[in-house]
Write a protein that holds these residues in place. Structure first.
Motif, PDB file in Angstrom:
ATOM      1  N   ILE A 138      22.708  38.763  70.616  1.00 56.37           N
ATOM      2  CA  ILE A 138      22.398  39.667  69.324  1.00 56.37           C
ATOM      3  C   ILE A 138      22.983  41.019  69.383  1.00 56.37           C
ATOM      4  O   ILE A 138      23.630  41.462  68.634  1.00 56.37           O
ATOM      5  N   ARG A 139      22.777  41.749  70.618  1.00 53.25           N
ATOM      6  CA  ARG A 139      23.193  42.918  71.007  1.00 53.25           C
ATOM      7  C   ARG A 139      24.531  43.345  70.568  1.00 53.25           C
ATOM      8  O   ARG A 139      25.171  44.136  70.133  1.00 53.25           O
ATOM      9  N   PHE A 145      30.389  44.325  65.090  1.00 48.16           N
ATOM     10  CA  PHE A 145      30.353  44.454  63.750  1.00 48.16           C
ATOM     11  C   PHE A 145      30.268  45.971  63.329  1.00 48.16           C
ATOM     12  O   PHE A 145      31.061  46.307  62.463  1.00 48.16           O
ATOM     13  N   ASN A 146      29.485  46.622  64.185  1.00 50.08           N
ATOM     14  CA  ASN A 146      29.402  47.997  63.888  1.00 50.08           C
ATOM     15  C   ASN A 146      30.560  49.020  64.002  1.00 50.08           C
ATOM     16  O   ASN A 146      31.041  49.666  63.373  1.00 50.08           O
ATOM     17  N   VAL A 151      28.880  46.786  57.298  1.00 52.97           N
ATOM     18  CA  VAL A 151      27.556  47.310  56.972  1.00 52.97           C
ATOM     19  C   VAL A 151      26.808  45.965  56.913  1.00 52.97           C
ATOM     20  O   VAL A 151      27.073  44.996  56.442  1.00 52.97           O
ATOM     21  N   LYS A 152      25.617  46.230  57.678  1.00 50.45           N
ATOM     22  CA  LYS A 152      24.623  45.116  57.573  1.00 50.45           C
ATOM     23  C   LYS A 152      23.693  45.315  56.270  1.00 50.45           C
ATOM     24  O   LYS A 152      23.313  46.198  55.992  1.00 50.45           O
ATOM     25  N   LYS A 198      33.294  45.114  53.664  1.00 47.47           N
ATOM     26  CA  LYS A 198      33.107  44.498  55.286  1.00 47.47           C
ATOM     27  C   LYS A 198      31.368  44.454  55.380  1.00 47.47           C
ATOM     28  O   LYS A 198      30.951  45.422  55.470  1.00 47.47           O
ATOM     29  N   VAL A 199      30.704  43.219  55.352  1.00 44.11           N
ATOM     30  CA  VAL A 199      29.519  43.316  55.682  1.00 44.11           C
ATOM     31  C   VAL A 199      29.014  42.238  56.499  1.00 44.11           C
ATOM     32  O   VAL A 199      29.948  41.049  56.788  1.00 44.11           O
TER      33      VAL A 199
END
Length: 431
Positions: A138-139, A145-146, A151-152, A198-199
């Motif tokens: 998860i980390r 992606f960051n 963008v989350k 991009k998300v």
């Protein structure tokens, strides 16, 4: 003297520190007692000498029960035999709470018993290691992606429709309307990609599929990126880079946990982009060569088929261009061959099956309207999704990675029920 945690003892070599911990196990030999301690961050051995601590305290130490909580004070020293590399020479301890008759003892227990005591089973060394691997994936997901400029975005869990037009949904009443627990956030992520380019999302999804296989959960977590101005091949590159990143991160940051799981690292060390690719057509031929003569073109692959295909490769393998009729309504047909979709499933090695499903999405309004009619999606629930093709449509692609299957593969765990803290299975809603 200060407080610390087991994961930070390397910073206190030669120092006397205090750790809040639980007794995981213990043994004694003459005038020496060995306490296996855990504090939630890791496991360490504490050594108590009768000569150093006194007879009364030593006798108390020998009587400590499993899962008793205590504050332990001692000096951190190197221990090359320990996976952690350190141990504690205990000079004092204070009992916080004495546990009696802890149900999960070092002996063997049945799976159902352990699942009934999942709230306690999580404390065991193997389960602790699996959850730490999950946490690292998860980390590393957020990190990847960051760093790539995504963008989350959080899609809703309650929806008015199915993302894939299936009936395997949990139905509920939303005041005076029908609603469903989400089986995917993808449709909403497509809307988000049209706003943010991009998300990605990360959240729980639900499938009312009455399956008891080791690969299935009723509630599971998905990472679902969507990318505007990206075609199918662009998406495959993102997928293989992402999976390579999380595999490397676990190898680098979870050495102790992988050792606790007895994970063979050689296969994980091969996980580096690019990944091999095989078309559905060639996969069917490969299966025929391997003795699966019953599989016909146009049928979806089951677990044995995916395992057989994966055995021909030492990395995850993409199976691309599935027949359009067995895939979701939103997948874009290949312009050069309209009977197959611009899509791919990523199959993990070692028999762990599909971990990613993805495709290029239909961006043509007329074609999407046609697909709506074919799949009987004429109600109001899907009209907002159609409008994404009506106002500034662009080529776009996306995929979904199932977290629990990925954890099972990377950790080398046989059943996905051990890869989520509190699994929801066909016959299990407790604890």
């Amino acid at each position: 003297m200060g407080k610390t945690t087991i994961q930070d003892v390397s910073k206190h070599l030669g120092e006397e520190v205090t750790i809040g911990a639980w007794i995981h196990n213990k043994r004694s030999s003459g005038k020496i007692a060995f306490l296996q301690l855990r504090d939630g961050t890791g496991f360490i051995q504490g050594v108590i000498s009768k000569n150093d601590i006194g007879e009364e305290k030593f006798d108390q130490a020998k009587g400590l029960t499993q899962e008793t909580s205590l504050f332990v004070t001692g000096t951190i020293v190197e221990d090359t035999r320990s996976p952690l590399g350190f141990e504690m020479q205990i000079s004092d301890f204070t009992i916080i709470h004495e546990a009696e008759d802890y149900p999960i003892t070092p002996k063997e227990h049945g799976t159902e018993f352990l699942m009934d005591h999942r709230h306690l089973w999580l404390r065991s060394k193997k389960q602790h290691a699996i959850m730490k691997v999950r946490n690292e994936i998860i980390r590393a997901t957020y990190e990847f992606f960051n760093e790539q400029g995504y963008v989350k975005i959080d899609p809703p869990i309650l929806t008015g429709s199915s993302a894939e037009g299936t009936t395997e949904l949990f139905h509920t009443k939303y005041f005076d309307e029908d609603a469903y627990l989400s089986q995917s956030g993808q449709l909403y992520m497509e809307a988000a990609a049209m706003a943010f380019n991009k998300v990605f999302s990360f959240g729980p999804t639900f499938r009312a599929e009455k399956s008891k296989t080791r690969r299935h959960l009723i509630e599971f977590w998905m990472i679902e990126p969507e990318m505007a101005f990206m075609d199918h091949d662009d998406s495959l590159e993102v997928q293989e880079q992402y999976v390579s990143h999380i595999a490397k991160s676990v190898l680098q940051n979870c050495k102790v946990e992988l050792e606790a799981l007895d994970r063979d690292l050689t296969s994980l060390q091969k996980i580096e982009a690019p990944f091999p690719r095989i078309t559905y057509d060639d996969a069917v031929k490969l299966l025929h060569e391997k003795g699966f003569e019953d599989i016909e073109w146009g049928e979806d692959f089951g677990a044995p088929h995916e395992t057989a295909i994966a055995e021909s490769f030492d990395k995850p393998v993409f199976i691309t261009h599935y027949p359009l009729d067995i895939k979701a309504f939103y997948m874009k047909p290949d312009p050069e061959r309209p009977d197959v979709a611009l899509c791919a499933d990523l199959i993990a090695p070692e028999g762990y099956g599909e971990i990613i499903g993805g495709s290029q999405r239909i961006d043509d309004l007329e074609l999407m309207e046609q697909r709506y009619k074919e799949h009987d999606l004429t109600g109001d629930a899907y009209q907002w999704y159609l409008q994404l093709r009506q106002y500034g449509s662009v080529p776009h692609s996306g995929f979904g990675l199932g977290l629990e299957r990925t954890v099972a593969w990377i950790a080398g765990v046989e059943h996905v029920r051990e890869t989520i803290p509190f699994p929801r299975l066909l016959n299990r809603l407790y604890p």
